[in-house]
Design an enzyme around this catalytic site. Sequence first.
Site, PDB file in Angstrom:
ATOM      1  N   HIS A 119       0.929  -1.372  -0.287  1.00  0.00           N
ATOM      2  CA  HIS A 119      -0.279  -0.053  -0.112  1.00  0.00           C
ATOM      3  C   HIS A 119       1.272   1.192   0.156  1.00  0.00           C
ATOM      4  O   HIS A 119       0.779   2.328  -0.501  1.00  0.00           O
ATOM      5  CB  HIS A 119      -1.223  -0.173   0.829  1.00  0.00           C
ATOM      6  CG  HIS A 119      -1.739   0.835   1.053  1.00  0.00           C
ATOM      7  ND1 HIS A 119      -3.259   1.261   0.927  1.00  0.00           N
ATOM      8  CD2 HIS A 119      -1.133   2.295   2.363  1.00  0.00           C
ATOM      9  CE1 HIS A 119      -3.403   2.159   1.672  1.00  0.00           C
ATOM     10  NE2 HIS A 119      -2.743   2.951   1.978  1.00  0.00           N
ATOM     11  N   GLU A 120       1.681   1.751   0.631  1.00  0.00           N
ATOM     12  CA  GLU A 120       2.809   2.142   0.948  1.00  0.00           C
ATOM     13  C   GLU A 120       3.740   2.537  -0.401  1.00  0.00           C
ATOM     14  O   GLU A 120       4.129   3.910  -0.653  1.00  0.00           O
ATOM     15  CB  GLU A 120       3.636   2.510   2.300  1.00  0.00           C
ATOM     16  CG  GLU A 120       2.680   2.671   3.733  1.00  0.00           C
ATOM     17  CD  GLU A 120       2.092   3.332   4.228  1.00  0.00           C
ATOM     18  OE1 GLU A 120       0.686   3.426   4.726  1.00  0.00           O
ATOM     19  OE2 GLU A 120       2.124   4.746   2.672  1.00  0.00           O
ATOM     20  N   HIS A 146       1.772   4.873  -2.520  1.00  0.00           N
ATOM     21  CA  HIS A 146       2.059   6.659  -2.341  1.00  0.00           C
ATOM     22  C   HIS A 146       3.983   6.694  -2.528  1.00  0.00           C
ATOM     23  O   HIS A 146       3.396   7.453  -3.395  1.00  0.00           O
ATOM     24  CB  HIS A 146       2.089   6.847  -0.938  1.00  0.00           C
ATOM     25  CG  HIS A 146       0.326   6.703  -0.159  1.00  0.00           C
ATOM     26  ND1 HIS A 146      -0.134   7.750  -0.970  1.00  0.00           N
ATOM     27  CD2 HIS A 146       0.316   5.896   0.754  1.00  0.00           C
ATOM     28  CE1 HIS A 146      -1.423   6.983  -0.123  1.00  0.00           C
ATOM     29  NE2 HIS A 146      -1.330   6.552   0.932  1.00  0.00           N
ATOM     30  N   HIS A 169      -5.533   8.032  -1.892  1.00  0.00           N
ATOM     31  CA  HIS A 169      -5.795   6.509  -1.217  1.00  0.00           C
ATOM     32  C   HIS A 169      -7.436   6.737  -2.388  1.00  0.00           C
ATOM     33  O   HIS A 169      -7.529   7.582  -2.472  1.00  0.00           O
ATOM     34  CB  HIS A 169      -6.774   7.056  -0.060  1.00  0.00           C
ATOM     35  CG  HIS A 169      -5.779   6.398   1.431  1.00  0.00           C
ATOM     36  ND1 HIS A 169      -5.849   7.409   2.255  1.00  0.00           N
ATOM     37  CD2 HIS A 169      -4.482   6.063   1.316  1.00  0.00           C
ATOM     38  CE1 HIS A 169      -4.118   6.849   2.632  1.00  0.00           C
ATOM     39  NE2 HIS A 169      -3.632   6.151   2.228  1.00  0.00           N
TER      40      HIS A 169
END
Lengths: 168, 82
Positions: free
Chosen positions: A119-120, A123, A129
């Site tokens: 997930h990170e 970014h 998100h």
Amino acid sequence: YVFTAGNPKWKRNNLTYRILNYTPKMRQADVDKAIRKALSVWSNVTPLTFQKVENEVADIMISFEYRDHRDNSPFDGPNGQLAHAFQPGEGIGGDVHLDEEEAWTKNGEGYNLFIVIAHELGHSLGLSHSNDPGALMYPSYSYTDPNEFLLPQDDIDGIQAIYGQSNA
Amino acid sequence: FPVALEAEDEGKTLQLVESYLQNFYDLERDHQPHLRNKDKNALVAKLKEMQAFFGLEVTGKPDLDTLEIMKKPRCGVPDVRQ
């Protein structure tokens, strides 16, 4: 999917990463494996490649941090905020910070390191998100067995809109 | 006098809501306590924004569904542009 404000992206496809430190809660080999797998989630569907480096500054620096760790975004101890990452760019750009006070694991107990890092890295590559509850880039943590993980279409569409499809 | 349980819960709920919206929805930190009404409007507006993002019923109130989402472990990156 949502792009990060200003649509930041890496200008190169061949990126580097470095693991600055390790959590004592997992074997180093398992941390390495979780990070390699998390990177492959994104490299499998884009032209991006990730090369691990030691002893030099990498595009994506990955580290486990405690509370206030001098980036204006202190962690909050167990649960709550699990990790954060910075959008593509020089210096702290692209870096991933994981809250050392979380119960990091390679399975379904505590918090699965692979899922959180994958997930990170979204970014780190320029995604923000998503409000799609099934998306990897949804803000709340939810566990999926890493052996059965498939990058959801919302995330594939998002990352390919930034970097294009995989050359493979 | 002992604080009534409900009031204590209310205080904790407000603290949870405020810190969540400050961390992830760019709610300004409470620097001017004497402007409490202005802040209350801002908090309701941000709460609605958060409820809309998560596909919850947009009530502007910290109802159970909203609090349940706020208590979930999550990524520290904000949901909205700062």
